[in-house]
Design a protein around this motif. Sequence first.
Motif, PDB file in Angstrom:
ATOM      1  N   ILE A 166      97.775  15.319   4.607  1.00  0.00           N
ATOM      2  CA  ILE A 166      98.465  15.660   3.359  1.00  0.00           C
ATOM      3  C   ILE A 166      98.458  14.469   2.399  1.00  0.00           C
ATOM      4  O   ILE A 166      98.132  14.618   1.222  1.00  0.00           O
ATOM      5  N   ILE A 167      98.767  13.274   2.936  1.00  0.00           N
ATOM      6  CA  ILE A 167      98.749  12.075   2.086  1.00  0.00           C
ATOM      7  C   ILE A 167      97.370  11.912   1.453  1.00  0.00           C
ATOM      8  O   ILE A 167      97.234  11.708   0.247  1.00  0.00           O
ATOM      9  N   ILE A 168      96.338  12.019   2.298  1.00  0.00           N
ATOM     10  CA  ILE A 168      94.987  11.786   1.801  1.00  0.00           C
ATOM     11  C   ILE A 168      94.583  12.823   0.760  1.00  0.00           C
ATOM     12  O   ILE A 168      94.055  12.500  -0.297  1.00  0.00           O
ATOM     13  N   LYS A 169      94.891  14.090   1.054  1.00  0.00           N
ATOM     14  CA  LYS A 169      94.520  15.141   0.105  1.00  0.00           C
ATOM     15  C   LYS A 169      95.208  14.928  -1.241  1.00  0.00           C
ATOM     16  O   LYS A 169      94.589  15.056  -2.292  1.00  0.00           O
ATOM     17  N   LYS A 170      96.475  14.564  -1.162  1.00  0.00           N
ATOM     18  CA  LYS A 170      97.231  14.391  -2.397  1.00  0.00           C
ATOM     19  C   LYS A 170      96.655  13.235  -3.222  1.00  0.00           C
ATOM     20  O   LYS A 170      96.471  13.353  -4.434  1.00  0.00           O
ATOM     21  N   ALA A 201      88.317  22.534   1.713  1.00  0.00           N
ATOM     22  CA  ALA A 201      87.294  22.790   0.701  1.00  0.00           C
ATOM     23  C   ALA A 201      87.816  23.763  -0.344  1.00  0.00           C
ATOM     24  O   ALA A 201      87.684  23.548  -1.548  1.00  0.00           O
ATOM     25  N   ASN A 202      88.445  24.822   0.128  1.00  0.00           N
ATOM     26  CA  ASN A 202      88.947  25.858  -0.751  1.00  0.00           C
ATOM     27  C   ASN A 202      90.013  25.310  -1.688  1.00  0.00           C
ATOM     28  O   ASN A 202      90.047  25.620  -2.875  1.00  0.00           O
ATOM     29  N   GLU A 203      90.867  24.452  -1.133  1.00  0.00           N
ATOM     30  CA  GLU A 203      92.005  23.948  -1.874  1.00  0.00           C
ATOM     31  C   GLU A 203      91.582  22.883  -2.900  1.00  0.00           C
ATOM     32  O   GLU A 203      92.112  22.839  -3.996  1.00  0.00           O
ATOM     33  N   MET A 204      90.635  22.012  -2.480  1.00  0.00           N
ATOM     34  CA  MET A 204      90.386  20.836  -3.296  1.00  0.00           C
ATOM     35  C   MET A 204      89.198  20.961  -4.256  1.00  0.00           C
ATOM     36  O   MET A 204      89.237  20.394  -5.338  1.00  0.00           O
ATOM     37  N   CYS A 205      88.152  21.661  -3.829  1.00  0.00           N
ATOM     38  CA  CYS A 205      86.884  21.512  -4.552  1.00  0.00           C
ATOM     39  C   CYS A 205      86.806  22.382  -5.804  1.00  0.00           C
ATOM     40  O   CYS A 205      87.193  23.539  -5.788  1.00  0.00           O
ATOM     41  N   ASP A 206      86.264  21.798  -6.861  1.00  0.00           N
ATOM     42  CA  ASP A 206      85.978  22.574  -8.053  1.00  0.00           C
ATOM     43  C   ASP A 206      84.724  23.410  -7.837  1.00  0.00           C
ATOM     44  O   ASP A 206      84.665  24.555  -8.233  1.00  0.00           O
ATOM     45  N   ARG A 207      83.711  22.779  -7.222  1.00  0.00           N
ATOM     46  CA  ARG A 207      82.504  23.525  -6.889  1.00  0.00           C
ATOM     47  C   ARG A 207      82.044  23.147  -5.494  1.00  0.00           C
ATOM     48  O   ARG A 207      82.318  22.042  -5.025  1.00  0.00           O
ATOM     49  N   VAL A 261      76.314  16.981 -10.147  1.00  0.00           N
ATOM     50  CA  VAL A 261      77.757  16.854 -10.003  1.00  0.00           C
ATOM     51  C   VAL A 261      78.285  16.444 -11.362  1.00  0.00           C
ATOM     52  O   VAL A 261      77.851  15.446 -11.930  1.00  0.00           O
ATOM     53  N   LYS A 262      79.215  17.268 -11.897  1.00  0.00           N
ATOM     54  CA  LYS A 262      79.727  16.976 -13.237  1.00  0.00           C
ATOM     55  C   LYS A 262      80.709  15.822 -13.189  1.00  0.00           C
ATOM     56  O   LYS A 262      81.384  15.627 -12.160  1.00  0.00           O
ATOM     57  N   ASN A 263      80.803  15.125 -14.291  1.00  0.00           N
ATOM     58  CA  ASN A 263      81.755  14.027 -14.365  1.00  0.00           C
ATOM     59  C   ASN A 263      83.180  14.579 -14.226  1.00  0.00           C
ATOM     60  O   ASN A 263      83.553  15.527 -14.897  1.00  0.00           O
ATOM     61  N   GLY A 264      83.944  14.010 -13.325  1.00  0.00           N
ATOM     62  CA  GLY A 264      85.350  14.401 -13.187  1.00  0.00           C
ATOM     63  C   GLY A 264      85.608  15.580 -12.277  1.00  0.00           C
ATOM     64  O   GLY A 264      86.738  16.049 -12.182  1.00  0.00           O
ATOM     65  N   GLU A 265      84.611  16.063 -11.565  1.00  0.00           N
ATOM     66  CA  GLU A 265      84.891  17.196 -10.674  1.00  0.00           C
ATOM     67  C   GLU A 265      84.960  16.753  -9.217  1.00  0.00           C
ATOM     68  O   GLU A 265      84.499  15.661  -8.855  1.00  0.00           O
ATOM     69  N   ILE A 266      85.586  17.617  -8.405  1.00  0.00           N
ATOM     70  CA  ILE A 266      85.528  17.413  -6.954  1.00  0.00           C
ATOM     71  C   ILE A 266      84.443  18.344  -6.441  1.00  0.00           C
ATOM     72  O   ILE A 266      84.548  19.564  -6.582  1.00  0.00           O
ATOM     73  N   PHE A 267      83.405  17.750  -5.909  1.00  0.00           N
ATOM     74  CA  PHE A 267      82.229  18.513  -5.497  1.00  0.00           C
ATOM     75  C   PHE A 267      82.199  18.562  -3.971  1.00  0.00           C
ATOM     76  O   PHE A 267      82.170  17.521  -3.317  1.00  0.00           O
ATOM     77  N   GLY A 268      82.262  19.754  -3.431  1.00  0.00           N
ATOM     78  CA  GLY A 268      82.250  19.894  -1.976  1.00  0.00           C
ATOM     79  C   GLY A 268      80.835  20.097  -1.462  1.00  0.00           C
ATOM     80  O   GLY A 268      80.044  20.812  -2.076  1.00  0.00           O
ATOM     81  N   PHE A 269      80.504  19.453  -0.354  1.00  0.00           N
ATOM     82  CA  PHE A 269      79.154  19.563   0.213  1.00  0.00           C
ATOM     83  C   PHE A 269      79.324  20.025   1.651  1.00  0.00           C
ATOM     84  O   PHE A 269      79.678  19.236   2.517  1.00  0.00           O
ATOM     85  N   LYS A 289      93.412  14.054  -4.920  1.00  0.00           N
ATOM     86  CA  LYS A 289      93.655  14.863  -6.124  1.00  0.00           C
ATOM     87  C   LYS A 289      94.141  13.992  -7.276  1.00  0.00           C
ATOM     88  O   LYS A 289      93.701  14.153  -8.407  1.00  0.00           O
ATOM     89  N   ASP A 290      95.060  13.066  -6.946  1.00  0.00           N
ATOM     90  CA  ASP A 290      95.577  12.168  -7.992  1.00  0.00           C
ATOM     91  C   ASP A 290      94.450  11.396  -8.661  1.00  0.00           C
ATOM     92  O   ASP A 290      94.361  11.340  -9.890  1.00  0.00           O
TER      93      ASP A 290
END
Lengths: 335, 334, 264
Positions: free
Chosen positions: B196-200, B222-228, B51-59, B203-204
């Motif tokens: 929506i609150i949580i997702k936002k 997953a599609n919306e948030m994850c980098d990988r 998992v790279k530093n600073g990414e959102i990694f979906g599992f 991301k912040d």
Amino acid sequence: MMKIEAIEVKNLSKHFFPSMKERKRIRMQQEGSEKGTKNNIIQAVNNINFSVKQGEIFGFLGPNGAGKTTTIRMLTGVLKPTNGSISIYGGNIWKHPIEVKQILGHVPEEANVYMDLTGMQNLYLIGKLYGLSKSERVNRAEQLLKQFELFEKGNLKAKKYSKGMKQRLLLCMALMSNPKILFLDEPTSGLDVKSSRIIKKLIKEYNENGMTIFITTHDMDVANELCHRIAIINQGKIISLDTPDNLKKLTQEYLAIDCHFIDTVNVNEIKELHSIIEVQQNNSLYHIIVKDINVALIELVDFIKTNDLNVKQVSTNEPKLEDAFLKIIERGVEN
Amino acid sequence: MNAIVVRNLTKYFTPSKKEKKKGRARNPSLESRKQGNNSIIRAVDHIDFEVKNGEIFGFLGPNGAGKTTTIRMLTGILKPTNGEILIFGQNFWNNPIKAKQIMGHVPEEANVYMDLTGLENLSFIGELYGISKKERISRAEQLLKKFELFEKRHLKSKKYSKGMKQRLLLCMALMSNPKILFLDEPTSGLDVQSSIIIKKLIKDYNKNGMTIFMTTHDMDVANEMCDRIAIINRGKLIGLDTPENLKKLKQEYQAVDFYFTKEAKESELENLSSVKEVRKIRDYYHIIVHDLNDGICEIIEYIKSKNLKVKKINTYEPHLEEVFLKMVNGGDDY
Amino acid sequence: MRISKEVFGVKGSKKLGLTVQLRRAAAIAQKDLRIYYNKPPVIVQGIIFPVILFFTFTIGRKIPTPLLISGLMAMVIFLTATSIGPFVFPWETMRKTFERLITCPVSVKTILFGSMLSSFLFGVIFSLVPLVLGIIFFSLQITINFLIILIAMFLAAFVFSSFSLILSAPPTDMPGNIMIFTLLLKFTILFLSPLFMPIRDHPLAWISPLTYFVDIVNVSLGLESAFGHYGILIDFAILSFFGVFFLFLAFMLHKKTLQKRFRN
């Protein structure tokens, strides 16, 4: 003879009287309370009216704590309404509870199967409680377990089931008596993709065979895909009731086409086309606001051909039920 | 530097005596993973990823695939049978306390102290991370405000709604300002607004540099948030890529969906040179084309000549959900 | 308004009459027995307590055999018949299976009756154990009137299963809470009862329904009744009264608390 609605609800209300402790708390933070607290009464459901037609899938949406589960509990005869009437095919569930409950099936939100009984035993118990004969019980249980892909695990205790399997078992239990009306409280919540697909598919099938279905969900895609009509409840009141398409129209303020071009295009050139009002560019995505979809498409194709452009993606911008839902909840307070 | 490196990570469960006696691993989703005579359950089976530093990694993975077991190993709740976990280059099990200091964890089930208020829960967690009292309070209040819980801070958390509990859990995980945040199903069972609150906010925090490791069943999330995205099934990693690449992987053809105002003749559409196949699905036509650009142009020309009208048009794109199902089930059609 | 026969079935009222409800109550009882017989609180209260208490009461004391058997039977039937009910109700409220039962076409009385039936059967089955043991070890020394003992056992099981319904009325969803409360009440009643001692030696014995059961068993094991010549008839009358009274009270309490189970 007038057609009898599957469910008809008139002036339905449910007020909870808070316990002493809760009353003290409410007084302490009067302004922070969510529900109307006139005289410290919690108005969970406040004078709602609606009817569910025979054979439809009726969606009942709203935020957490809006009164959805309280309503379902009143409709299924668990909670006694404070006020108002509920008629199930013309029958009053509080006057003829046994007869009316006989034609209902209910899948509550929390998995309330008997964990220490096997899947099969759970179904047999329900069969007995609905008065099915032994052969009916066995046949129906087997048929349902097969249909919901649980047959191989039929003799496993329910506590060994995964979440998706428990949810499917709950559905089997609700369907044991072949009910005329099925209540589903969050049927796909927390399930993996495969389990929720199986469940959605079977809900549709049962509905096509004539079952009336009353469903609550937080998943707007599920609501959009399954429901014929949707009621939106917030703070105990129904603030909207319509088909998903009509609800979505509420947020459609304009018609638009989204295009991804491979080449860069001059925005002004597109703007010059007749049926196009406005173009917004975001990298390779062009959000094109149009007067008429059809005319604009034809013009765009001509434009593409004459300029020898290449599109990667074209889609008409469509309003989402989620946006409509949020908008309705927001404005609901004013109405 | 990678935030997390996982090498050969493996977790076997040995069934209890009772289960052995019954002759089978009773968790059905694990059943097919037991190993011959020893009937060991391979919950997680030699997985590798970074998992790279600073990414959102979906599992992602079906129920019982090994997601929660993996998260539990990464957060030090379960000890791996085999393999190593590096957190910012440091081996986790060499100094678990040091590693835990920079991690926050939101488990799937709401494990707040129901008899403590929101504020007390946060203050307690702060204490465990060794934050000074003054800082604890200010940090807790700041988080509660951010997550729209401030007004309810003195309410016992058993009185919270599900969405509020989930937000409180996030606050608890964020109390120590972790470098890596683990989220197990952060939006499951929540209403639209809470999601929506949580997702936002996720991301912040990610934008401000926090690495996020999350599981979810919601493919849109997953599609919306994850980098990988990594996909795990039956304890093994079966895919790891960006959502875009995963979707491309399964794009077997190009197609356009057309919604007309009246019925069109399928045979005539099929006769167009750039059209391969036409499928009528409910109220629209799924038209498979050789080339997208030519196809659209030709179909629009045809429509013009036949006086048909287009209501809606959509270039077909595989949904992440379909990709996921295909990878997990090997093409079962649901 | 009458309900439509077309929708709700032509056989309507007949199909859903008393026998049907009884059959459904039996299904509920069967479920209770199948699920809860091996749950720790049931085992502790139904089996371990009677054994421990038996030795506490009897070790080092010289007690006539009939008093030993009657005391043990009374204790076992009382503790076992009241062990399942107060555990099942809060447990099922917590697990939401109680809501499931309410949505089924069964009346509240059916559910209560089903639960009572399971307590009843549990009590009868377990109190047979000391009786059989008594017969095996002491049969040569005494004459036993089995018929009266069996009738008394059924009656006592009825009384205490009604009592267990009362104990299960508080609408809590935490089994632990109610177990402590019921234990206190149950011990009080046990100490008020003349177990393993002549009834006349216990000043407050008349309060406890257990006394009358003990008296009947004593009589059928050859002792004299503590309540005079027609004592056994008085015993049956008072036991029946307790049973009906408990049942009435239980139904009333449950009716009052039922809705409170569905607040969360």
